[in-house]
Design a protein around this motif. Structure first.
Motif, PDB file in Angstrom:
ATOM      1  N   ASN A 199      -1.566  -7.882   7.389  1.00 22.70           N
ATOM      2  CA  ASN A 199      -1.754  -7.273   6.081  1.00 22.70           C
ATOM      3  C   ASN A 199      -0.590  -6.334   5.801  1.00 22.70           C
ATOM      4  OD1 ASN A 199      -4.857  -7.975   5.532  1.00 22.70           O
ATOM      5  ND2 ASN A 199      -4.634  -7.379   7.666  1.00 22.70           N
ATOM      6  N   ILE A 200       0.051  -6.501   4.665  1.00 21.97           N
ATOM      7  CA  ILE A 200       1.167  -5.645   4.265  1.00 21.97           C
ATOM      8  C   ILE A 200       0.751  -4.909   3.001  1.00 21.97           C
ATOM      9  CG2 ILE A 200       3.578  -5.571   3.566  1.00 21.97           C
ATOM     10  CD1 ILE A 200       4.004  -8.168   5.105  1.00 21.97           C
ATOM     11  N   LYS A 201       0.877  -3.590   3.036  1.00 22.08           N
ATOM     12  CA  LYS A 201       0.470  -2.784   1.888  1.00 22.08           C
ATOM     13  C   LYS A 201       1.642  -1.915   1.460  1.00 22.08           C
ATOM     14  CE  LYS A 201      -3.189   0.272   0.191  1.00 22.08           C
ATOM     15  NZ  LYS A 201      -3.588  -0.622  -0.915  1.00 22.08           N
ATOM     16  N   ALA A 202       1.946  -1.942   0.175  1.00 17.60           N
ATOM     17  CA  ALA A 202       3.007  -1.125  -0.398  1.00 17.60           C
ATOM     18  C   ALA A 202       2.389  -0.177  -1.411  1.00 17.60           C
ATOM     19  CB  ALA A 202       4.052  -2.003  -1.069  1.00 17.60           C
ATOM     20  N   SER A 203       2.621   1.123  -1.211  1.00 15.93           N
ATOM     21  CA  SER A 203       2.117   2.160  -2.111  1.00 15.93           C
ATOM     22  C   SER A 203       0.612   1.962  -2.326  1.00 15.93           C
ATOM     23  CB  SER A 203       2.897   2.111  -3.437  1.00 15.93           C
ATOM     24  OG  SER A 203       2.545   3.191  -4.268  1.00 15.93           O
ATOM     25  N   ASN A 204       0.170   1.970  -3.574  1.00 21.35           N
ATOM     26  CA  ASN A 204      -1.259   1.784  -3.863  1.00 21.35           C
ATOM     27  C   ASN A 204      -1.568   0.375  -4.366  1.00 21.35           C
ATOM     28  OD1 ASN A 204      -2.023   4.449  -3.220  1.00 21.35           O
ATOM     29  ND2 ASN A 204      -1.192   5.165  -5.181  1.00 21.35           N
ATOM     30  N   PHE A 205      -0.639  -0.522  -4.166  1.00 22.67           N
ATOM     31  CA  PHE A 205      -0.862  -1.892  -4.631  1.00 22.67           C
ATOM     32  C   PHE A 205      -1.827  -2.612  -3.700  1.00 22.67           C
ATOM     33  CE2 PHE A 205       3.574  -1.066  -6.166  1.00 22.67           C
ATOM     34  CZ  PHE A 205       3.247  -0.975  -7.498  1.00 22.67           C
ATOM     35  N   PRO A 206      -2.391  -3.728  -4.171  1.00 22.36           N
ATOM     36  CA  PRO A 206      -3.317  -4.489  -3.308  1.00 22.36           C
ATOM     37  C   PRO A 206      -2.605  -5.021  -2.067  1.00 22.36           C
ATOM     38  CG  PRO A 206      -3.571  -5.132  -5.605  1.00 22.36           C
ATOM     39  CD  PRO A 206      -2.378  -4.236  -5.549  1.00 22.36           C
TER      40      PRO A 206
END
Length: 1243
Positions: free
Chosen positions: A577-584
């Motif tokens: 799982n890759i998460k950037a800032s508050n994006f999904p």
């Protein structure tokens, strides 16, 4: 490493031996007099086997799994099938101590106290061999070639398959150290390891002895369990996957355990490897793991010990309450079966912990329990450090590497600061036993973690600080910092997360959560903290505000991107799982645990291997692009995205007029077009332009959005730019629609550009039509001419006005080039360019049209006749060329050309051609003398000279062919006459090319052949005074000698007769070619060079040539002469009688004969001069006239033998015997002298 009991059983009898079925499904145990068959997986007793009457000492399964054998104290050996049926039994004289199956041939070796036997299924009997001591153990090599026997007297005997002793090894202890157990290594690949093994300790070995570069394709050894970095370890399931089998290799490492309490290793040759290893107990059994990586040993110490392949003790496998008599490894697994004195049977699973450490792109892990491999995850380089002791813990940080061994900790450092350097050396060693759950290394400290306590030690072993935590430490990580002041991130089981600095005694509580910490990481700027708790939830906090920013489920590990503050990744449930800032969250499948995230590389630990996974950061980048956050999207792209993603970022930034980001992105994909666009826009902005619509229109035009660009151009007031765009793109229909009914000039310009485009896309016909409609005639003509379209060219030429001179001239040039001179002539006539028309006719050799034009326009005479003459000369039409030169008034050129041709012919020995050219030169001179009175005398002299040379070369042609070629083409008489003619003519220096030697040599040979011996001798004498070529030297010398044997006179048949005075002339005439008596010049045949029966006569003064010819043509009647035959008739017959009384001189009345008389003895030549009456008496057929053109006089010749026909060429006036002339004409179809074609009329 730890052990887990799989199952356990207890027998009331001692367990002396046990063996696994090769497939690992069954365990056969020797318990008392019975064999117990267990299910190896759960310990279920399948069946007891009874066949022996006394205690069973040994049992062994064959490698093929078809049968097994047991040996007992009852002196018998029983062969059992895999179906647990006994099929064969044989005995020895003593109790059976051990049995062993050959792994290749399945031959069974059974050993008793006094002998050993060899049995195979193919044999009916057992071959037995005596032994001088009790045999306690035996083992076959892996290739089945040799059998090793361990004897009670301390000797090891190595036998071949036939039982013959090949090697005998005597142990130092002798009878006091009985050899109780032996085993061959399953693989010979360890021999190189043993041969290179040093005896020094690990920390004393210099760096070059330590390190061994490992190819990046080397796979790590596989273990059966993986624990977290804390103290809890979970057992793994059994790994039944196929392993590498090196059974084909020869096994030549023999492990020997004796009751001298020593472990030793030997080669097949009997040479000991290394030193004896003390055991401190009496060994009863020894066996290798399937791949030979470990050794099991049990005995009087009531436990089974695990050793490395080189004899380093690693640990204990299950302590027992009595001696361990047997231990075996389940094939291809980490399960170990143990049999004890008290009847205990236990199956253990060995759980090997993953001992490793990671810092950024360097990963260190344990291999073979005693080695450490450091892997560079980016470059895939690996280096092995051989510690030769059990490696307990590993820690790595920057250029430091710490390895904990049982009795010490070794600190290594890199040789250099190079990021790709993989060479380590020992920096410090801490000789002390440490107990810890976790080990961390810093620049100058070692951090030990034991339960709740943290200790900071210097590399010298001095404890500097200690921290006591409230709960168990579950996770610890170095988060960087300056040397001696590094920060540690600590997670506790009670959910507390602390930050500890090495130089500070007080721990800083970052936050506390309700659940236990499993994994944690801090962002690059130390602003955010990611935690994975025991509920597999990933929680992200703001460190300063302690605020929970977000949380995600199904996480087992987490890592921040070291190059981007707002990006993290976590793994769990088989997904990354890759998460950037508050994006999904963006998900993709991935097995294993995420342990690091550097740029676009995610470091993943899967089972026992660390891999660097390249993960494009496309998803988070597009998330930023959707929000028009171009700078943040660029930062994500820098971590690693595809070229397509870079281009998309660049385009989006460009459309958003974020030129700085777009410039960087286009630089990355090396798109020079867009970089030039951005550069031009930046320059325009510097000059003060600020029209965003215009900038965006340019961007749309570059992107291919032409209609949007045109709208923006129109909106910004730059319609011309839109028109230029459409025309440059050849979108002419759109351009016309955009233009509407505008300026005609722009319409014409548009059509011209459209024609240019059609030309460039290889539609030239359409382009021509467009050029014509746009009035661009020159381009239309050029394009039509280049493609050879004559029809289109003539249409254009006929439509053009004659005032348009340049386009018409272009048409004419292309007509000439395309070989259509008639169209070119039409065009030249249209514009009235007569000079170009003349030049056209000359270049195309259309001489008739050129002459016709020259007649009408005499000023072009030179432009016509000079090229015509040159063309004729080039085509060997010299007569016509001379006429052309005359017509052009270029007489000097004509003479010069012929003189050069003549000279070339002479130099090249083409004398026949030379004669022809000289004759033509003479006639040329005669024409000049006729045309130019001022040059008359000079030209007449040249005429006579060239005539003379022509006759010489014509005659010499035969001589040259005779002397140079192997075969003669002329009769000997002809060669004789020619050589005499030449000698009489060459009174002075010979002309160029004519050889006196060749002439005299020919004369000599032919004179000798024809009987003119006197002349031949004279010719040979003449030759003696000349320089003779080498090839003639011998023939001339030989001829000079042989001619002396011949009579000194000439044949009378060869003597020439003067037909005027009937005088026989000598063959060699000092006067030349004239009669020695009357001085009358001889007339020669131009073919055979015989003297012709002709006499030249001259006209009296006052008689013109025309009158003379008319008088000769009159042919006045002559008096009839009486016939010599008389006819006599009678009644019965008619008869003819020759009247010999008739005067034989019947021609005395011929007036010409009377004129032949001359004054005897005179030295001057008296020509024959005739008057009208004599002319009137001559017959036309007896007279030959050379009708020379003026200023020459005609020449008259009278044939004295009318019956012998003579032919004169009407062109060159050369005389021939008629028969010779006709033959030559048939051969050459022309006069042999002047080459006048036979059908051509004479002058």
């Amino acid at each position: 490493m730890r052990t887990v009991v799989t199952w356990k059983d207890k027998s009331d009898q001692c367990i002396y031996d046990l063996t696994f079925k090769p497939d690992g499904t069954q365990l056969i145990v020797a318990a008392g007099s019975r064999l117990l068959v267990y299910d190896a997986s759960d310990g279920t007793l399948l069946q007891p086997l009874r066949g022996h009457k006394d205690t069973v000492y040994c049992v062994e399964y064959a490698k093929d799994g078809k049968r097994f054998a047991s040996g007992s104290a009852d002196k018998s050996v029983i062969i059992w099938t895999s179906k647990l049926e006994g099929i064969l039994k044989y005995t020895h004289n003593e109790s059976i101590q051990c049995v062993s199956y050959n792994p290749v041939t399945h031959q069974l070796a059974s050993c008793s106290s006094s002998d050993f036997g060899l049995w195979s299924p193919e044999q009916k009997s057992v071959s037995k061999h005596k032994a001088n001591s009790k045999i306690t153990c035996c083992s076959w090599t892996n290739d089945g070639q040799y059998l090793a026997l361990g004897l009670f007297n301390g000797v090891i005997s190595i036998r071949n398959k036939n039982g013959e002793e090949k090697v005998k090894i005597e142990r130092p202890g002798g009878v006091y150290s009985p050899v109780w157990s032996i085993c061959w290594s399953p693989s010979s690949r360890w021999e190189n390891f043993w041969m290179s093994r040093e005896t020094e300790d690990a920390e004393d070995v210099i760096v070059n002895s330590y390190f061994q570069e490992i190819p990046s394709t080397l796979k790590s050894a596989e273990y059966s369990s993986q624990g977290s970095e804390a103290e809890e370890e979970e057992p793994e399931e059994e790994d039944d996957s196929p392993r590498d089998d090196n059974s084909e290799e020869h096994n030549d490492i023999l492990a020997v355990a004796d009751w001298g309490q020593k472990l030793s290793f030997y080669q097949l040759s009997g040479k000991q490897i290394g030193k004896d290893r003390p055991l401190n107990f009496d060994p009863c059994c020894i066996s290798y793991f399937t791949k030979g990586e470990y050794i099991l040993m049990g005995g009087s110490d009531k436990q089974v010990s695990l050793f490395t392949k080189d004899g380093v003790r690693l640990g204990t496998i299950g302590e027992q309450s009595s001696w361990v008599w047997t231990c075996k490894v389940k094939p291809d697994s980490n399960y170990v079966a143990i049999g004890c004195q008290d009847g205990t049977i236990v199956l253990y699973q060995l759980v090997f912990s993953t001992v490793h450490g990671l810092y950024k792109d360097r990963y260190a892990y344990r291999d073979s329990m005693t080695d450490v491999i450091v892997q560079h995850l980016i470059t895939e380089q690996k280096v092995r450090i051989k510690c030769k002791e059990l490696v307990k813990k590993i820690a790595i940080y920057k250029n430091r590497l710490a390895i904990q061994l049982p009795e010490k900790i070794l600190i290594y450092e890199l040789y250099s600061d190079d990021s790709s350097d993989m060479h380590y050396r020992v920096k410090e060693k801490m000789v002390r036993k440490f107990e810890c759950n976790l080990l961390v290394v810093c620049a100058d400290h070692i951090i030990l973690c034991q339960e709740r306590r943290l200790q900071s030690l210097t590399f010298n072993g001095v404890k500097e600080r200690e921290w006591q935590m409230e709960s168990l430490i579950r996770y610890i990580k170095v988060i960087g910092g300056p040397p001696r002041r590094e920060g540690l991130l600590v997670g506790l089981k009670n959910g507390q997360i602390l930050k500890i600095f090495v130089d500070n005694l007080f721990a800083v509580v970052l936050l506390k959560q309700a659940t236990a910490v499993r994994c944690l990481d801090m962002s690059a700027t130390r602003k955010k903290l990611a935690v994975v708790d025991e509920n597999d939830t990933c929680l992200v906090y703001d460190i300063h505000s302690k605020e929970l920013l977000f949380q995600e489920p199904n996480a087992n590990s987490v890592a921040w991107n070291t190059q981007c503050e707002d990006m993290l990744c976590f793994s769990g449930g088989g997904y990354l799982n890759i998460k950037a800032s508050n994006f999904p969250v963006h998900q993709q499948k991935l097995q294993g645990f995420v342990v690091g995230y550097n740029g676009s590389k995610i470091f993943c630990l899967h089972v026992f291997a660390m891999t660097a996974v390249e993960v494009p950061q496309s998803a988070p980048m597009y998330q930023y692009l959707e929000k028009k956050m171009f700078k943040e999207a660029y930062q994500i792209a820098c971590l690693g995205v595809t070229d397509t993603d870079w281009r998309e970022l660049a385009m989006e930034a460009l459309e958003g007029l974020e030129f700085e980001t777009a410039k960087k992105a286009f630089t990355r994909v090396q798109d020079l077009r867009y970089l030039e666009l951005i550069s031009s826009i930046e320059e325009r902005k510097k000059r003060g332009e600020s029209n965003s619509d215009l900038f965006l229109a340019d961007v749309f035009a570059y992107q291919g959005k032409f209609h949007e660009a045109a709208k923006l151009y129109r909106r910004s007031g730059h319609e011309s730019l839109a028109l230029d765009m459409y025309t440059n793109l050849c979108m002419f229909d759109y351009a016309k629609d955009f233009l509407g009914s505008g300026d005609p000039k722009e319409t014409k310009m548009l059509i011209t550009k459209q024609a240019d485009w059609a030309r460039n896309i290889h539609e030239p016909k359409a382009a021509v039509e467009m050029y014509v409609s746009a009035g661009e005639h020159a381009k239309a003509i050029e394009l039509s001419g280049d493609h050879g379209w004559v029809d289109m060219l003539i249409d254009i030429a006929r439509k053009l006005d004659k005032a348009e001179r340049e386009p018409l001239l272009m048409c004419a040039r292309y007509f000439k080039k395309l070989d259509h001179p008639s169209y070119a002539a039409e065009t030249y006539l249209k514009i009235g360019d007569l000079r170009s028309l003349v030049q056209l006719h000359v270049e195309t050799h259309r001489w008739d049209e050129a002459f016709a034009l020259g007649e009408k326009h005499p000023e072009f005479k030179d432009d016509i006749y000079v090229p015509y003459a040159q063309w004729l000369a080039e085509n060997d039409r010299f007569e016509e060329a001379q006429k052309a030169f005359h017509k052009a008034g270029r007489q000097k050129e004509a003479v010069k050309v012929l003189e050069q041709l003549t000279h070339n012919a002479v130099v090249e020995s083409r004398f026949n051609d030379a004669a022809y050219y000289y004759w033509m030169l003479s006639m040329q001179c005669l024409d000049i003398a006729q045309a130019d009175p001022a040059q008359k005398d000079t030209m007449l002299n040249k005429f006579y000279h060239f005539q003379h040379l022509a006759e010489l070369y014509h005659g010499y042609h035969a001589i040259q062919r005779y002397t140079e070629e192997p075969f003669s083409f002329h009769l000997p008489e002809t060669l004789f006459n020619v050589s005499r003619f030449l000698l009489h003519s060459l009174t002075k220096d010979a002309p160029l090319g004519i050889s006196k030697v060749n002439t005299l040599f020919t004369l000599a040979k032919q004179s000798k052949a024809l009987g003119a011996y006197k002349l031949a001798r004279h010719a040979y004498d003449k030759l003696q005074g000349l320089q003779i070529p080498a090839r003639f030297q011998k023939p001339i010398e030989l001829g000079s000698l042989t001619i002396r044997s011949k009579p000194f006179h000439d044949s009378e048949e060869l003597v020439p007769l003067c037909y005027r005075c009937s005088t026989n002339n000598p063959l060699l005439n000092n006067l030349g070619n004239v009669c020695i008596n009357c001085r009358q010049p001889f007339v020669f045949s131009a073919s055979s060079y015989e003297v012709l029966h002709l006499v030249e006569f001259y006209l009296e003064e006052g008689i013109t040539d025309e009158e003379a010819v008319s008088l000769i043509d009159l042919e006045a009647p002559r008096p009839k002469q009486g016939s010599k035959w008389q006819e006599i008739s009678s009644n019965n017959s008619q008869a003819l009688r020759l009247d010999e009384t008739v005067d034989p001189v019947g021609d005395t009345d011929d007036p010409f004969t009377a004129k032949l008389s001359f004054e005897q003895g005179g030295s001057e030549f008296a020509p024959v001069v005739v008057n009208r009456s004599v002319l009137r008496s001559m017959s036309r057929r007896d007279v030959l006239i050379k009708r020379w053109p003026p200023p020459l006089q005609w020449q008259y010749f009278r044939s004295l033998l009318p019956d012998a026909s003579i032919t004169m060429c009407p062109s060159c006036f050369q005389m021939f015997h008629s028969e010779d002339y006709e033959l030559l004409v048939l051969q050459h179809a022309c006069c042999p002298y002047c080459r006048r074609r036979i059908e051509e009329p004479g002058p």
